[in-house]
Design an enzyme around this catalytic site. Structure first.
Site, PDB file in Angstrom:
ATOM      1  N   LYS A 198     -10.226  -4.797   8.142  1.00  0.00           N
ATOM      2  CA  LYS A 198      -9.169  -3.906   7.681  1.00  0.00           C
ATOM      3  C   LYS A 198      -9.724  -2.521   7.369  1.00  0.00           C
ATOM      4  CE  LYS A 198      -5.350  -4.451   4.350  1.00  0.00           C
ATOM      5  NZ  LYS A 198      -4.842  -5.430   3.362  1.00  0.00           N
ATOM      6  N   SER A 244      -1.269 -10.575   1.644  1.00  0.00           N
ATOM      7  CA  SER A 244      -1.597  -9.590   2.679  1.00  0.00           C
ATOM      8  C   SER A 244      -2.406 -10.128   3.848  1.00  0.00           C
ATOM      9  CB  SER A 244      -2.343  -8.400   2.055  1.00  0.00           C
ATOM     10  OG  SER A 244      -1.461  -7.607   1.294  1.00  0.00           O
ATOM     11  N   SER A 274      -0.152  -7.001   4.479  1.00  0.00           N
ATOM     12  CA  SER A 274      -0.592  -5.677   4.895  1.00  0.00           C
ATOM     13  C   SER A 274      -1.733  -5.676   5.915  1.00  0.00           C
ATOM     14  CB  SER A 274      -1.037  -4.884   3.666  1.00  0.00           C
ATOM     15  OG  SER A 274      -2.167  -5.485   3.039  1.00  0.00           O
TER      16      SER A 274
END
Length: 212
Positions: free
Chosen positions: A84, A183, A159
């Site tokens: 990420k 997430s 996310s």
């Protein structure tokens, strides 16, 4: 562009590591396969925020040399992964999908990524995410929206949606995300893969039990 070998990209990180260790596949070949697949997927899904292709190629060449010269190999030697964007890879963008951080670069590498790299894994890309990791959909004003690889009219979740899409579409065998309230787990479910949020304090409990 290299011809993509679907059979290779369907293997797990552990399987790939064993094949590399056994000299059945080359880390260079594997990296090129993952890059070729990502170049197919990116225009359709926008899963990648930042490509690390050149540094990954350099790392793969070093990894191959280690194998050929019989040097000690880590458990994930030569295996690519994504992470990420907001986690932090030293010297790379760390905007967290926010225009307020558009010029921010990571000053250090996240501990979990450092440990994977110490085991021989190679970062290939930084995945797109929801702005500041606050939303269950991967969309922001820095990198745009990430689309579901099965149906681009649907969300990839968030996310950590970019990394989930890269795993689901065979660009990388595994990825790193963050998860406070879903997430990792939400986009994993939306993209048909497995996502794990480790229990807080589990490692400390294990160490205490071992010590006792």
């Amino acid at each position: 562009m290299a011809q993509v070998r679907a059979d290779l990209l369907e293997l797990s990180a552990v399987q790939l590591a064993w094949l590399i260790r056994g000299k059945q596949i080359s880390p260079v070949e594997l990296i090129e396969q993952c890059i070729a697949r990502l170049e197919q997927v990116q225009p359709l899904c926008n899963a990648m925020a930042v490509d690390l292709f050149e540094s990954a190629r350099d790392a793969a060449r070093r990894a191959e040399e280690d194998v050929l010269k019989g040097r000690p190999l880590g458990r994930l030697h030569g295996v690519p992964f994504s992470m990420k964007e907001g986690l932090g890879l030293a010297g790379q963008p760390k905007t967290c999908g926010s225009r307020l951080r558009s010029n921010t670069r990571a000053r250090s590498t996240a501990t979990v990524a450092t440990r994977l790299m110490a085991a021989g894994a190679i970062p290939l890309a930084l995945g797109n995410q929801a702005e500041m990791a606050l939303w269950p959909e991967t969309d922001n004003l820095v990198y745009g929206r990430t689309l579901n690889p099965y149906d681009p009219s649907r969300t990839a979740g968030g996310s950590s949606g970019g990394d989930s899409v890269m795993v689901a579409s065979g660009c990388v065998p595994f990825a790193l995300g963050t998860d406070g309230g879903g997430s990792i787990r939400i986009p994993a479910a939306f993209n048909g893969i497995f996502g794990l949020k480790p229990s807080r304090g589990a490692g400390a409990a294990e160490r205490t039990s071992a010590a006792g």
